[in-house]
Motif scaffolding. Structure first.
Motif, PDB file in Angstrom:
ATOM      1  N   GLU A 679       0.837  -1.198   0.000  1.00 29.25           N
ATOM      2  CA  GLU A 679       0.000   0.000   0.000  1.00 29.25           C
ATOM      3  C   GLU A 679       0.873   1.249   0.000  1.00 29.25           C
ATOM      4  OE1 GLU A 679      -3.502   2.092   2.730  1.00 29.25           O
ATOM      5  OE2 GLU A 679      -3.003  -0.037   2.990  1.00 29.25           O
ATOM      6  N   VAL A 680       0.586   2.164  -0.917  1.00 31.86           N
ATOM      7  CA  VAL A 680       1.340   3.414  -1.029  1.00 31.86           C
ATOM      8  C   VAL A 680       0.530   4.509  -0.341  1.00 31.86           C
ATOM      9  CG1 VAL A 680       2.542   4.994  -2.579  1.00 31.86           C
ATOM     10  CG2 VAL A 680       2.230   2.590  -3.239  1.00 31.86           C
ATOM     11  N   LYS A 681       0.855   4.758   0.917  1.00 30.41           N
ATOM     12  CA  LYS A 681      -0.021   5.570   1.756  1.00 30.41           C
ATOM     13  C   LYS A 681       0.081   7.072   1.518  1.00 30.41           C
ATOM     14  CE  LYS A 681      -0.541   2.200   5.459  1.00 30.41           C
ATOM     15  NZ  LYS A 681      -0.490   1.951   6.919  1.00 30.41           N
ATOM     16  N   ASN A 682       0.991   7.491   0.645  1.00 31.19           N
ATOM     17  CA  ASN A 682       1.077   8.921   0.345  1.00 31.19           C
ATOM     18  C   ASN A 682       0.708   9.225  -1.107  1.00 31.19           C
ATOM     19  OD1 ASN A 682       3.381   7.714  -0.762  1.00 31.19           O
ATOM     20  ND2 ASN A 682       4.560   9.624  -0.621  1.00 31.19           N
ATOM     21  N   ALA A 683       0.176   8.235  -1.830  1.00 25.12           N
ATOM     22  CA  ALA A 683      -0.097   8.403  -3.259  1.00 25.12           C
ATOM     23  C   ALA A 683      -1.371   9.212  -3.492  1.00 25.12           C
ATOM     24  CB  ALA A 683      -0.228   7.039  -3.930  1.00 25.12           C
ATOM     25  N   CYS A 684      -1.304  10.127  -4.466  1.00 21.02           N
ATOM     26  CA  CYS A 684      -2.451  10.984  -4.812  1.00 21.02           C
ATOM     27  C   CYS A 684      -2.673  10.984  -6.327  1.00 21.02           C
ATOM     28  CB  CYS A 684      -2.235  12.405  -4.301  1.00 21.02           C
ATOM     29  SG  CYS A 684      -2.133  12.532  -2.504  1.00 21.02           S
ATOM     30  N   ASN A 685      -2.579   9.830  -6.943  1.00 16.55           N
ATOM     31  CA  ASN A 685      -2.713   9.704  -8.395  1.00 16.55           C
ATOM     32  C   ASN A 685      -4.128   9.998  -8.863  1.00 16.55           C
ATOM     33  OD1 ASN A 685      -0.667   7.870  -7.206  1.00 16.55           O
ATOM     34  ND2 ASN A 685      -0.135   7.463  -9.340  1.00 16.55           N
ATOM     35  N   ASN A 686      -4.250  10.403 -10.137  1.00 16.03           N
ATOM     36  CA  ASN A 686      -5.550  10.425 -10.781  1.00 16.03           C
ATOM     37  C   ASN A 686      -5.902   9.016 -11.223  1.00 16.03           C
ATOM     38  OD1 ASN A 686      -6.241  13.142 -10.544  1.00 16.03           O
ATOM     39  ND2 ASN A 686      -5.090  13.700 -12.376  1.00 16.03           N
ATOM     40  N   LEU A 687      -7.164   8.653 -11.023  1.00 12.58           N
ATOM     41  CA  LEU A 687      -7.616   7.296 -11.297  1.00 12.58           C
ATOM     42  C   LEU A 687      -8.666   7.307 -12.399  1.00 12.58           C
ATOM     43  CD1 LEU A 687      -8.163   6.166  -7.590  1.00 12.58           C
ATOM     44  CD2 LEU A 687      -6.046   6.084  -8.927  1.00 12.58           C
ATOM     45  N   GLN A 688      -8.504   6.425 -13.367  1.00  8.41           N
ATOM     46  CA  GLN A 688      -9.506   6.252 -14.414  1.00  8.41           C
ATOM     47  C   GLN A 688     -10.414   5.086 -14.007  1.00  8.41           C
ATOM     48  OE1 GLN A 688      -7.714   6.097 -18.398  1.00  8.41           O
ATOM     49  NE2 GLN A 688      -5.895   7.095 -17.527  1.00  8.41           N
ATOM     50  N   ILE A 689     -11.674   5.417 -13.791  1.00  8.39           N
ATOM     51  CA  ILE A 689     -12.646   4.453 -13.262  1.00  8.39           C
ATOM     52  C   ILE A 689     -13.591   4.024 -14.373  1.00  8.39           C
ATOM     53  CG2 ILE A 689     -14.371   4.023 -11.480  1.00  8.39           C
ATOM     54  CD1 ILE A 689     -11.663   4.776 -10.330  1.00  8.39           C
ATOM     55  N   ILE A 723     -10.999  10.443 -11.344  1.00 11.64           N
ATOM     56  CA  ILE A 723     -11.070  11.056 -10.017  1.00 11.64           C
ATOM     57  C   ILE A 723      -9.696  11.015  -9.361  1.00 11.64           C
ATOM     58  CG2 ILE A 723     -13.476  10.308  -9.773  1.00 11.64           C
ATOM     59  CD1 ILE A 723     -12.465   8.270  -7.704  1.00 11.64           C
ATOM     60  N   PRO A 724      -9.440  11.902  -8.408  1.00  7.84           N
ATOM     61  CA  PRO A 724      -8.153  11.878  -7.708  1.00  7.84           C
ATOM     62  C   PRO A 724      -8.201  10.994  -6.463  1.00  7.84           C
ATOM     63  CG  PRO A 724      -9.360  13.847  -7.108  1.00  7.84           C
ATOM     64  CD  PRO A 724     -10.226  13.094  -8.083  1.00  7.84           C
ATOM     65  N   ALA A 725      -7.119  10.277  -6.230  1.00  8.38           N
ATOM     66  CA  ALA A 725      -6.940   9.587  -4.949  1.00  8.38           C
ATOM     67  C   ALA A 725      -6.311  10.568  -3.965  1.00  8.38           C
ATOM     68  CB  ALA A 725      -6.057   8.369  -5.112  1.00  8.38           C
ATOM     69  N   PHE A 726      -6.407  10.238  -2.672  1.00  9.02           N
ATOM     70  CA  PHE A 726      -5.766  11.055  -1.641  1.00  9.02           C
ATOM     71  C   PHE A 726      -5.106  10.138  -0.631  1.00  9.02           C
ATOM     72  CE2 PHE A 726      -5.935  13.202   2.542  1.00  9.02           C
ATOM     73  CZ  PHE A 726      -5.075  14.256   2.260  1.00  9.02           C
ATOM     74  N   MET A 727      -3.815  10.308  -0.454  1.00  6.21           N
ATOM     75  CA  MET A 727      -3.037   9.540   0.511  1.00  6.21           C
ATOM     76  C   MET A 727      -3.363   8.043   0.440  1.00  6.21           C
ATOM     77  SD  MET A 727      -0.939  11.557   1.896  1.00  6.21           S
ATOM     78  CE  MET A 727      -0.684  13.265   1.420  1.00  6.21           C
ATOM     79  N   GLY A 728      -3.337   7.560  -0.818  1.00  4.28           N
ATOM     80  CA  GLY A 728      -3.451   6.129  -1.047  1.00  4.28           C
ATOM     81  C   GLY A 728      -4.849   5.573  -1.155  1.00  4.28           C
ATOM     82  N   LYS A 749      -7.606   2.196 -13.450  1.00 13.67           N
ATOM     83  CA  LYS A 749      -6.297   2.358 -14.078  1.00 13.67           C
ATOM     84  C   LYS A 749      -5.652   3.631 -13.576  1.00 13.67           C
ATOM     85  CE  LYS A 749      -7.473  -0.048 -18.400  1.00 13.67           C
ATOM     86  NZ  LYS A 749      -7.563   0.094 -19.885  1.00 13.67           N
ATOM     87  N   LEU A 750      -4.342   3.583 -13.351  1.00 15.49           N
ATOM     88  CA  LEU A 750      -3.602   4.756 -12.913  1.00 15.49           C
ATOM     89  C   LEU A 750      -2.969   5.443 -14.121  1.00 15.49           C
ATOM     90  CD1 LEU A 750      -3.930   3.066 -10.317  1.00 15.49           C
ATOM     91  CD2 LEU A 750      -1.762   4.015  -9.551  1.00 15.49           C
TER      92      LEU A 750
END
Length: 750
Positions: A679-689, A723-728, A749-750
């Motif tokens: 788990e990447v607990k600081n990741a804030c990637n945009n996610l394709q849902i 949508i954006p993720a926040f802190m994983g 997908k990231l």
């Protein structure tokens, strides 16, 4: 207290025999448009006609507005209920701090009035029946019309209201229900949304007369008759199966309406039987068994939907609280949503149901009575709260008089339950309720009051959680992030650095103080104190806005459950500027001892204080932390926290894969992982849902500065979103599609 026979409102009232009652959910197929609070002319000319709805019944000859049957709403937005229009509004730094800086309220008249319309067909054969519409909650200051006839209004956004339709209907033809809601004025000091945010029901039953006789049956869970009586007081099974937290057993009460010995109507509601006492020496007793209230305060909103929380989302919310050991909810600061109480009844969660506004006039009595009469049959409810932190009257004689009157009313309406009040620190109202509620022991003179009033039974109606932003370990005012007060300390801590411990330890050691309710269970929109813009939501939730756990959730799980718990933090993906700097590593656990290793080297083995925490000081560098927990000298648990790679994929956890009916929802919790599956607990990637088997209703990620559009709009895809993720983490709320039988699937997908 004596044994309480409780009845919980059913979502649908079942019929049999000759009974003709139907209760139909009216949540689908509404149209919606914003009006305008600044001008009647701009507000679809509503109220500008020569003879208004106030002057003549059904006077709509000149009314060209939405209350008129033939009003053209073809271009209005198509919506299903529950609906909160504020979720879709933009943010602004000059908007209301309390309501999360959303552009609603008196500064924004163009956004603060909403109109709803729905066409319904009533068969000719229904003529002669009693027909009504029930609105469980409209925020706020609502007016309701049927076929142009004004039915009435309700100022409060939290009151359930029934309106008679029988005389206004076109039997065998089309009928129009129109609702105007005006959210220009705030009722609370937290995010309240706006619109028809709770369920609407159409209720039909044969007309009762003076000759109608009433009797009762009690059915067990298998449908067998457990008791029969002519009065509710006499409806007692010989060997009742008691409702409890571990076994939330529900009966069905059947109310039979008869004429000439024949059943013409019946009403069925779920029920539970249990006994609650508050004992100064033993604490809270449920069916004679002592328990501590392990509670949280809870507002009404959730990620992606605002206050328009679907009925089937409430079990998800309650189960998240139970997973960390919670057994009680205080409704803050208004009467609960009925579907939430139904879920608490069926899942085994205790509730304090809270009145919205204190006072002793007709309107105040009416609001209190509607709350108690609507909710008093729920076995989950153990106390009525008459109010919360009424600073103006809390210390004076007026407050005492108001409280005494409201307590008297409560006992007249429901003699089986006691009353409480959330006391901010004054010494007026708190004297007059049965169970003395303290909002924060550091604000109330608890020790002196204990000496002066040794017969007082106390409950911590609010206590500090001390939480901050999930997975963030620094305060960033530009982004709206807050470091946990538990790690930072506070001025009024009285020697406690970790303030969440202060409350639990104090209430646990005093049986005459029956437990506490932390502020709060979930983060909520609005009131982001002590932060300001650009923060838009409170961060004191033990779980974030989506229900993802913060570190403090593990403290409570360790203290509140018998499950082995070992949790170390912070995560080990700290910012680059932390390299080479001294860093604290904390542990929450219910182990006897914990040993911490950094990159294979022991940093020491420490004894774990009961209901406390451990701290090691070290120098941060990317690598690996390993904690080992011991019980009676034996290794029981191991937790690893390490620096991960970049997020490259996602895990999706679905609350359910099959949706039933158009009102059902599922929750998809998304966790970002590196190539090794960590788990990447600081990741804030945009996610394709991409979704199949359902539609996207809304989304969130727990970011307290979240300002991204939260749900698809008309014309947008409801199955494909970015949508954006926040802190994983991120979360999608999925709604059933009528007629779809395919399982729910979510591809990320990231």
């Amino acid at each position: 207290m004596k044994k309480l026979f409780s009845v919980a409102f059913l979502a649908l009232l079942a019929m049999n025999g000759n009974a003709q009652r139907t209760t139909t959910l009216m949540n689908e197929g509404w149209t919606f448009s914003l009006g305008d609070a600044s001008s009647m002319q701009k507000d679809f000319t509503h109220g500008t006609e020569y003879f208004t709805y106030f002057s003549k019944a059904g006077s709509n000859n000149q009314n060209m507005g939405p209350a008129r049957n033939d009003f053209d709403d073809a271009n209005w937005q198509k919506v299903d209920l529950p609906h909160d229009w504020v979720v879709d509004l933009p943010y602004a730094g000059e908007a209301s701090h309390s309501h999360g800086y959303k552009q609603v309220g008196w500064k924004y008249p163009q956004n603060s009035v909403g109109w709803y319309r729905k066409h319904i067909f009533i068969p000719k054969e229904d003529e002669g029946k009693d027909i009504s519409v029930r609105f469980e909650g409209i925020f706020r200051n609502s007016q309701v019309f049927c076929n142009g006839f004004y039915l009435g209004h309700e100022v409060s956004g939290y009151a359930t209201t029934d309106y008679n339709l029988s005389e206004y209907l076109n039997y065998g033809g089309d009928n129009v229900i129109t609702v105007r809601a005006d959210a220009s004025t705030e009722e609370g000091w937290y995010y309240e949304g706006a619109g028809i945010y709770r369920d609407v029901w159409l209720i039909k039953h044969p007309a009762h007369s003076a000759n109608t006789k009433v009797s009762y049956q009690l059915l067990d869970a298998k449908g067998n008759v457990a008791a029969e009586a002519e009065t509710l007081e006499g409806l007692k099974p010989a060997n009742p199966h008691l409702w409890s937290l571990e076994d939330p057993y529900l009966y069905t009460q059947v109310t039979l309406y008869k004429e000439n010995g024949k059943v013409i109507d019946e009403e069925r509601v779920k029920t539970g039987i249990r006994e609650v006492k508050f004992d100064l020496n033993k604490g809270v007793l449920l069916n004679g068994k002592a328990l501590e209230l392990k509670g949280v305060n809870l507002h009404l909103d959730h990620a992606g939907v605002g206050t328009a929380v679907p009925d089937s989302l409430w079990p998800y919310i309650i189960k998240r609280l139970q997973a960390m050991g919670g057994n009680a909810i205080r409704c803050s600061h208004n009467p609960a949503t009925p579907s939430m109480l139904n879920a608490c009844d069926s899942l085994g969660m205790l509730v304090i149901d809270e009145n919205r506004l204190m006072g002793t006039n007709t309107e105040h009595h009416n609001l209190l009575a509607r709350m108690i009469n609507r909710d008093k049959h729920h076995p989950s409810i153990i106390l009525w709260s008459i109010g919360n932190e009424e600073w103006v009257i809390e210390n004076g004689e007026r407050g005492e008089k108001i409280a005494r009157t409201m307590v008297k009313w409560s006992k007249e309406l429901d003699p089986t339950r006691l009353t409480t009040y959330g006391n901010a620190g004054g010494f007026g109202i708190v004297k007059d309720v049965d169970i003395h509620g303290y909002n924060y022991i550091v604000q109330n003179d608890v020790e002196n009051r204990r000496r002066a009033f040794p017969d007082w039974f106390v409950v911590g109606t609010e206590e500090t959680s001390g939480c901050g932003t999930r997975n963030v370990y620094w305060t960033d005012s530009v982004k709206g992030y807050m470091k946990s007060i538990n790690m930072e300390g506070e001025e009024r801590s009285n020697g406690f650095k970790n303030v969440i411990e202060r409350g639990w330890q104090w209430y646990k050691k005093n049986p005459w103080a029956g437990g506490l309710f932390y502020w709060t269970g979930f983060d909520y929109r609005g009131e982001p104190n002590p932060m300001l813009w650009p923060a838009t939501g409170s961060q004191f939730g033990i779980l974030d806005y989506c229900g993802f756990p913060k570190d403090e959730a593990y403290y409570l799980k360790a203290a509140w459950t018998d499950q082995p718990v070992l949790h170390i933090f912070p995560h080990w993906n700290l910012p680059d500027d932390m390299k080479g700097k001294e860093t604290e590593v904390w542990a929450y656990s219910n182990m006897d001892e914990v040993e911490l290793f950094q990159d294979g080297k022991s940093l020491g083995r420490q004894k774990m204080p009961e209901d406390g925490h451990l701290v090691w000081k070290t120098i941060y560098k990317p690598g690996k932390l390993r904690a080992v927990g011991y019980k009676k000298g034996k290794k029981v648990l191991v937790e690893n926290v390490e620096t991960t790679g970049e997020a490259v994929k996602a895990r999706v956890d679905l609350s359910k894969t099959q949706l039933c009916g158009s009102q059902d929802v599922a929750v998809a919790d998304i966790t970002l992982l590196d190539k090794k599956g960590r788990e990447v607990k600081n990741a804030c990637n945009n996610l394709q849902i991409e979704v199949s088997g359902a539609e996207i209703l809304g989304w969130g990620n727990g970011d307290p500065g979240f300002k991204v559009k939260e749900r698809p709009q008309n014309g947008e895809s409801k199955t494909v979103q970015t949508i954006p993720a926040f802190m994983g983490k991120a979360q999608i709320i999925l709604k059933a599609v009528e007629g779809n039988t395919q399982p729910v699937k979510v591809n990320v997908k990231l």
